[in-house]
Scaffold this motif. Structure first.
Motif, PDB file in Angstrom:
ATOM      1  N   PHE A   1       0.822  -1.210   0.000  1.00 53.80           N
ATOM      2  CA  PHE A   1       0.000   0.000   0.000  1.00 53.80           C
ATOM      3  C   PHE A   1       0.865   1.274   0.000  1.00 53.80           C
ATOM      4  CE2 PHE A   1      -3.005  -3.196   1.400  1.00 53.80           C
ATOM      5  CZ  PHE A   1      -4.169  -2.846   0.727  1.00 53.80           C
ATOM      6  N   SER A   2       2.024   1.178  -0.637  1.00 57.38           N
ATOM      7  CA  SER A   2       2.906   2.330  -0.858  1.00 57.38           C
ATOM      8  C   SER A   2       3.279   3.020   0.448  1.00 57.38           C
ATOM      9  CB  SER A   2       2.258   3.292  -1.856  1.00 57.38           C
ATOM     10  OG  SER A   2       2.158   2.671  -3.124  1.00 57.38           O
ATOM     11  N   HIS A   3       2.917   4.299   0.593  1.00 62.37           N
ATOM     12  CA  HIS A   3       3.357   5.072   1.761  1.00 62.37           C
ATOM     13  C   HIS A   3       2.584   4.728   3.040  1.00 62.37           C
ATOM     14  CE1 HIS A   3       6.075   7.744  -0.410  1.00 62.37           C
ATOM     15  NE2 HIS A   3       5.158   7.856  -1.348  1.00 62.37           N
ATOM     16  N   ASN A   4       1.526   3.949   2.935  1.00 66.01           N
ATOM     17  CA  ASN A   4       0.625   3.782   4.074  1.00 66.01           C
ATOM     18  C   ASN A   4       1.271   3.168   5.310  1.00 66.01           C
ATOM     19  OD1 ASN A   4      -1.144   4.714   2.146  1.00 66.01           O
ATOM     20  ND2 ASN A   4      -2.820   3.434   2.825  1.00 66.01           N
ATOM     21  N   VAL A   5       2.177   2.222   5.118  1.00 61.89           N
ATOM     22  CA  VAL A   5       2.831   1.608   6.280  1.00 61.89           C
ATOM     23  C   VAL A   5       4.322   1.916   6.307  1.00 61.89           C
ATOM     24  CG1 VAL A   5       1.116  -0.229   6.517  1.00 61.89           C
ATOM     25  CG2 VAL A   5       3.134  -0.619   5.102  1.00 61.89           C
ATOM     26  N   GLU A   6       4.742   2.918   5.544  1.00 58.80           N
ATOM     27  CA  GLU A   6       6.168   3.242   5.462  1.00 58.80           C
ATOM     28  C   GLU A   6       6.731   3.662   6.815  1.00 58.80           C
ATOM     29  OE1 GLU A   6       9.343   5.714   2.693  1.00 58.80           O
ATOM     30  OE2 GLU A   6       7.197   6.048   2.432  1.00 58.80           O
ATOM     31  N   ASP A   7       5.954   4.412   7.598  1.00 58.55           N
ATOM     32  CA  ASP A   7       6.439   4.852   8.910  1.00 58.55           C
ATOM     33  C   ASP A   7       6.711   3.667   9.831  1.00 58.55           C
ATOM     34  OD1 ASP A   7       6.269   7.430   8.063  1.00 58.55           O
ATOM     35  OD2 ASP A   7       4.441   7.920   9.174  1.00 58.55           O
ATOM     36  N   VAL A   8       5.865   2.650   9.758  1.00 62.46           N
ATOM     37  CA  VAL A   8       6.066   1.446  10.577  1.00 62.46           C
ATOM     38  C   VAL A   8       7.346   0.744  10.161  1.00 62.46           C
ATOM     39  CG1 VAL A   8       5.080  -0.774  11.277  1.00 62.46           C
ATOM     40  CG2 VAL A   8       3.571   1.182  10.865  1.00 62.46           C
ATOM     41  N   ILE A   9       7.530   0.573   8.872  1.00 70.56           N
ATOM     42  CA  ILE A   9       8.728  -0.094   8.357  1.00 70.56           C
ATOM     43  C   ILE A   9       9.981   0.668   8.752  1.00 70.56           C
ATOM     44  CG2 ILE A   9       9.956  -0.741   6.249  1.00 70.56           C
ATOM     45  CD1 ILE A   9       7.171  -1.265   4.988  1.00 70.56           C
ATOM     46  N   GLU A  10       9.952   1.983   8.609  1.00 73.33           N
ATOM     47  CA  GLU A  10      11.137   2.778   8.946  1.00 73.33           C
ATOM     48  C   GLU A  10      11.455   2.697  10.433  1.00 73.33           C
ATOM     49  OE1 GLU A  10      12.963   7.280   8.432  1.00 73.33           O
ATOM     50  OE2 GLU A  10      10.793   6.989   8.480  1.00 73.33           O
ATOM     51  N   ARG A  11      10.436   2.682  11.274  1.00 73.74           N
ATOM     52  CA  ARG A  11      10.653   2.649  12.719  1.00 73.74           C
ATOM     53  C   ARG A  11      11.425   1.395  13.133  1.00 73.74           C
ATOM     54  NH1 ARG A  11       5.635   2.157  14.569  1.00 73.74           N
ATOM     55  NH2 ARG A  11       5.217   4.216  13.700  1.00 73.74           N
ATOM     56  N   TYR A  12      11.152   0.284  12.447  1.00 69.96           N
ATOM     57  CA  TYR A  12      11.792  -0.983  12.818  1.00 69.96           C
ATOM     58  C   TYR A  12      13.070  -1.269  12.039  1.00 69.96           C
ATOM     59  CZ  TYR A  12       7.768  -2.441  15.636  1.00 69.96           C
ATOM     60  OH  TYR A  12       6.791  -2.535  16.604  1.00 69.96           O
ATOM     61  N   THR A  13      13.129  -0.842  10.781  1.00 68.84           N
ATOM     62  CA  THR A  13      14.280  -1.195   9.938  1.00 68.84           C
ATOM     63  C   THR A  13      15.227  -0.034   9.715  1.00 68.84           C
ATOM     64  OG1 THR A  13      13.209  -0.588   7.834  1.00 68.84           O
ATOM     65  CG2 THR A  13      12.780  -2.822   8.701  1.00 68.84           C
ATOM     66  N   GLY A  14      14.767   1.184   9.999  1.00 70.48           N
ATOM     67  CA  GLY A  14      15.594   2.358   9.738  1.00 70.48           C
ATOM     68  C   GLY A  14      15.674   2.722   8.273  1.00 70.48           C
ATOM     69  N   ARG A  15      14.828   2.119   7.433  1.00 70.99           N
ATOM     70  CA  ARG A  15      14.892   2.365   5.994  1.00 70.99           C
ATOM     71  C   ARG A  15      13.577   2.938   5.473  1.00 70.99           C
ATOM     72  NH1 ARG A  15      18.967   0.231   3.043  1.00 70.99           N
ATOM     73  NH2 ARG A  15      20.434  -1.118   4.136  1.00 70.99           N
ATOM     74  N   ARG A  16      13.696   3.961   4.617  1.00 70.33           N
ATOM     75  CA  ARG A  16      12.547   4.460   3.892  1.00 70.33           C
ATOM     76  C   ARG A  16      12.547   3.867   2.487  1.00 70.33           C
ATOM     77  NH1 ARG A  16       9.694   7.796   6.659  1.00 70.33           N
ATOM     78  NH2 ARG A  16       8.461   8.447   4.852  1.00 70.33           N
ATOM     79  N   HIS A  17      11.504   4.159   1.729  1.00 69.77           N
ATOM     80  CA  HIS A  17      11.350   3.468   0.453  1.00 69.77           C
ATOM     81  C   HIS A  17      12.444   3.811  -0.551  1.00 69.77           C
ATOM     82  CE1 HIS A  17       9.617   7.299  -0.959  1.00 69.77           C
ATOM     83  NE2 HIS A  17       9.909   6.876  -2.169  1.00 69.77           N
ATOM     84  N   ASP A  18      13.117   4.961  -0.386  1.00 69.33           N
ATOM     85  CA  ASP A  18      14.158   5.329  -1.349  1.00 69.33           C
ATOM     86  C   ASP A  18      15.545   4.840  -0.939  1.00 69.33           C
ATOM     87  OD1 ASP A  18      14.490   7.030   0.774  1.00 69.33           O
ATOM     88  OD2 ASP A  18      14.404   8.891  -0.389  1.00 69.33           O
ATOM     89  N   GLN A  19      15.617   4.061   0.117  1.00 73.57           N
ATOM     90  CA  GLN A  19      16.888   3.460   0.545  1.00 73.57           C
ATOM     91  C   GLN A  19      16.897   1.999   0.102  1.00 73.57           C
ATOM     92  OE1 GLN A  19      16.161   4.864   4.695  1.00 73.57           O
ATOM     93  NE2 GLN A  19      18.229   5.702   4.573  1.00 73.57           N
ATOM     94  N   VAL A  20      17.418   1.760  -1.086  1.00 72.93           N
ATOM     95  CA  VAL A  20      17.270   0.451  -1.730  1.00 72.93           C
ATOM     96  C   VAL A  20      18.605  -0.242  -1.960  1.00 72.93           C
ATOM     97  CG1 VAL A  20      15.109   1.126  -2.852  1.00 72.93           C
ATOM     98  CG2 VAL A  20      17.278   1.500  -4.054  1.00 72.93           C
ATOM     99  N   ASP A  21      19.665   0.235  -1.327  1.00 70.42           N
ATOM    100  CA  ASP A  21      20.982  -0.345  -1.586  1.00 70.42           C
ATOM    101  C   ASP A  21      21.010  -1.844  -1.319  1.00 70.42           C
ATOM    102  OD1 ASP A  21      20.645   1.047   1.043  1.00 70.42           O
ATOM    103  OD2 ASP A  21      22.430  -0.120   1.553  1.00 70.42           O
ATOM    104  N   ASP A  22      20.321  -2.305  -0.257  1.00 67.78           N
ATOM    105  CA  ASP A  22      20.324  -3.731   0.048  1.00 67.78           C
ATOM    106  C   ASP A  22      19.550  -4.539  -0.987  1.00 67.78           C
ATOM    107  OD1 ASP A  22      17.959  -2.450   0.996  1.00 67.78           O
ATOM    108  OD2 ASP A  22      17.501  -4.186   2.255  1.00 67.78           O
ATOM    109  N   LEU A  23      18.529  -3.945  -1.599  1.00 69.89           N
ATOM    110  CA  LEU A  23      17.727  -4.654  -2.591  1.00 69.89           C
ATOM    111  C   LEU A  23      18.437  -4.764  -3.935  1.00 69.89           C
ATOM    112  CD1 LEU A  23      14.258  -2.995  -1.853  1.00 69.89           C
ATOM    113  CD2 LEU A  23      15.189  -5.119  -0.912  1.00 69.89           C
ATOM    114  N   LEU A  24      19.395  -3.888  -4.182  1.00 72.75           N
ATOM    115  CA  LEU A  24      20.142  -3.926  -5.445  1.00 72.75           C
ATOM    116  C   LEU A  24      21.487  -4.623  -5.297  1.00 72.75           C
ATOM    117  CD1 LEU A  24      19.579  -0.289  -6.842  1.00 72.75           C
ATOM    118  CD2 LEU A  24      17.979  -2.203  -6.685  1.00 72.75           C
TER     119      LEU A  24
END
Length: 408
Positions: A92-115
Motif C-alpha cells: 500500500f505504498s506510503h501507508n505503512v512506510e512509517d512502521v517499516i522505517e521505525r523498525y528497519t531504519g529504511r525508507r522506500h528510497d533506501q534500496v541499496d540492500d535490494l540492489l
C-alpha cells in the motif's frame, strides 16, 4: 526493445538496462502495490500500481536525458534508477512506510540492500553499472540524480498526471511535456530554463490542489492509520517481521491481517470499508506544539490516555498527527535574467501556497461511531486542544459536534 501501451503516455518504448530489469521479481512485485494505497476507498478507479508509475518515470527520464544530451553510462544509470526507484515501497505504498522505517531504519528510497544481490545486481553489472551508485541516484545522490529524485524530478511529473487521470480529478494536470523540454543542468542541479517561473508554479499548484483532494483526504488518512495499526500488531505478535512486511505486496498484507487473530476484526472492517470515523479534526493553531512533536511512544501513550478517559478500549482509538507542513517543491530552481534563483524567493504565489498548506493541516483522532462523542471530549482534554468547544473543524465555531452527520 519492448513497446508498452500506457494509459497516460500512450506508447512507452523500454530498451537496454531498463528492459532487462523489467521482469525481475523486484520490479514485477510492483504490479501488486497500489500507487495511491487506500485512496480507492474515495476514488474507486484509483487502482493503478507502482509498476505503471515506474514505467512512466522511466519514459519521462529517457526524454529528459535526450533533451539534456546525457549519454553513455550516465544515461544508463539514470534509466536504471528510474525503473527501480520504487522497489523499496512496502505494501500500500506510503501507508505503512512509517512502521517499516521505525523498525528497519529504511525508507522506500533506501534500496541499496535490494540492489546488492540477486538478479537485479547481475543485470546492473552486465550493463557496466555499479549497484551502489544506482541506489545512490534513487536516494537523490550523485550526478544528475535530481532528474529522478529532486524538486523538479520526473517522478513527481508522472505521479501528478497519473493520479489525476485515475482518480478523475482535474487538479493534477500539468504540462509535463514542457517541463521536461525546459529542464537544464546548472551547477550540478536540475533547473528550469529562462521564462519558466509559471511552469514551475503550475507544478506546485497541482501538488497543492491534489493534497487535500486526494493524498490527504480524510478517508484516505483514516484507512491509512488503520493499516498502520494492523501492521504494528502483526509485528508485535510475531506474525511477521519488519523485513517480511517490507517485502509484502498489498495482497500479502491483507491476507496476513485476516489470518492473524489479533488483527482479524480490523481486517474485516477494512475489507468492508467499515472504517473508523473522525472524533476530532483539529486545525494547526488549535494544537499545542508539544503534541506536534510527539515521538511514537508518547503518541501511543496519549492514545491510551484518551481511551481511558473516554471509557473505551485502547485499541479503539487512533491518534493521527501529521508532520509539520512543508513544500519541498518550493526550493525548485529557475533561471531568471540569466541567474539561477529559488522559486520560493522569486514567486509570491509559493508563499501563498505554503500558507494554504498550513490552513489545510489537520490533527485527527479516530474512533468507532458509537464512541465518537466520548473520545472527542477526552482527546480535547488530554491533548490540550484549543478548539473553542468544537471538536471538528468542519462545523461552525462554537458548536460541539461529532461527525455522525458527515460521511466518511
Amino acid at each position: 526493445m519492448k513497446t508498452i501501451k500506457d494509459s497516460v503516455h500512450d506508447h512507452i518504448e523500454v530498451d537496454g538496462v531498463a528492459r532487462a530489469l523489467l521482469d525481475t521479481p523486484e520490479v514485477q512485485r510492483l504490479r501488486h502495490v497500489r500507487q495511491l494505497g487506500t485512496v480507492s476507498f474515495v476514488y474507486p478507479s484509483a487502482n493503478h500500481t507502482r509498476f505503471e508509475h515506474s514505467l512512466g518515470v522511466y519514459h519521462l527520464a529517457s526524454r529528459a536525458l535526450d533533451q539534456l544530451g546525457i549519454e553513455g553510462r550516465n544515461a544508463r544509470r539514470i534509466e536504471a534508477a528510474a525503473i527501480l526507484h520504487d522497489v523499496g515501497h512496502g505494501p500500500f505504498s506510503h501507508n505503512v512506510e512509517d512502521v517499516i522505517e521505525r523498525y528497519t531504519g529504511r525508507r522506500h528510497d533506501q534500496v541499496d540492500d535490494l540492489l546488492a544481490e540477486g538478479e537485479v545486481r547481475a543485470i546492473l553489472e552486465e550493463h557496466d553499472l555499479d549497484p551502489e551508485r544506482v541506489a545512490g541516484v534513487v536516494a537523490g545522490e550523485g550526478e544528475f540524480a535530481g532528474l529522478v529524485s529532486g524538486e523538479l524530478d520526473v517522478d513527481r511529473m508522472d505521479y501528478l498526471v497519473r493520479d489525476a487521470h485515475h482518480t478523475g480529478v482535474p487538479y493534477g494536470t500539468i504540462d509535463h511535456g514542457r517541463l521536461v523540454r525546459e529542464l537544464r543542468i546548472s551547477g550540478g542541479r536540475v533547473v528550469l530554463d529562462e521564462g519558466n517561473v509559471q511552469t514551475a508554479e503550475s507544478l506546485l499548484i497541482a501538488r497543492a490542489l491534489m493534497n487535500p483532494t486526494v493524498y490527504s483526504h480524510h478517508v484516505a488518512r483514516i484507512s491509512k492509520a488503520m493499516l498502520r495499526r494492523g501492521a504494528e500488531r502483526l509485528i508485535a505478535t510475531g506474525e511477521t517481521t519488519p523485513e517480511e512486511l517490507r517485502r509484502m505486496d498489498d495482497h500479502d498484507l491483507l491476507c496476513t491481517l485476516r489470518s492473524c487473530e489479533a488483527t482479524t476484526r480490523l481486517a474485516e472492517r477494512f475489507s468492508r470499508r467499515n472504517l473508523l470515523k473522525r472524533a476530532v479534526w483539529a486545525e494547526l493553531p488549535d494544537v499545542p506544539d508539544e503534541v506536534l512533536d510527539l515521538p511514537f511512544d508518547l503518541l501511543r501513550r496519549r492514545e491510551r490516555e484518551i481511551a481511558e478517559e473516554g471509557g473505551v478500549d485502547a485499541e479503539r482509538v487512533i491518534l493521527d498527527v501529521p508532520g509539520r507542513p512543508r513544500m519541498r517543491e518550493s526550493t525548485s530552481r529557475v533561471i531568471v535574467n540569466g541567474e539561477v534563483r529559488s522559486l520560493e524567493d522569486q514567486s509570491p504565489l509559493v508563499r501563498t501556497l505554503q500558507q494554504t498548506q498550513v490552513n489545510e493541516w489537520r490533527l485527527g483522532v479516530y474512533a468507532a461511531s458509537e464512541d465518537l462523542d466520548a473520545v472527542g471530549r477526552a482527546a480535547e482534554d488530554v491533548l490540550g486542544l484549543e478548539t473553542d468547544g468544537s471538536l471538528v473543524s468542519d462545523v461552525a465555531p462554537g458548536l460541539r459536534t461529532t461527525l455522525d452527520r458527515f460521511g466518511s
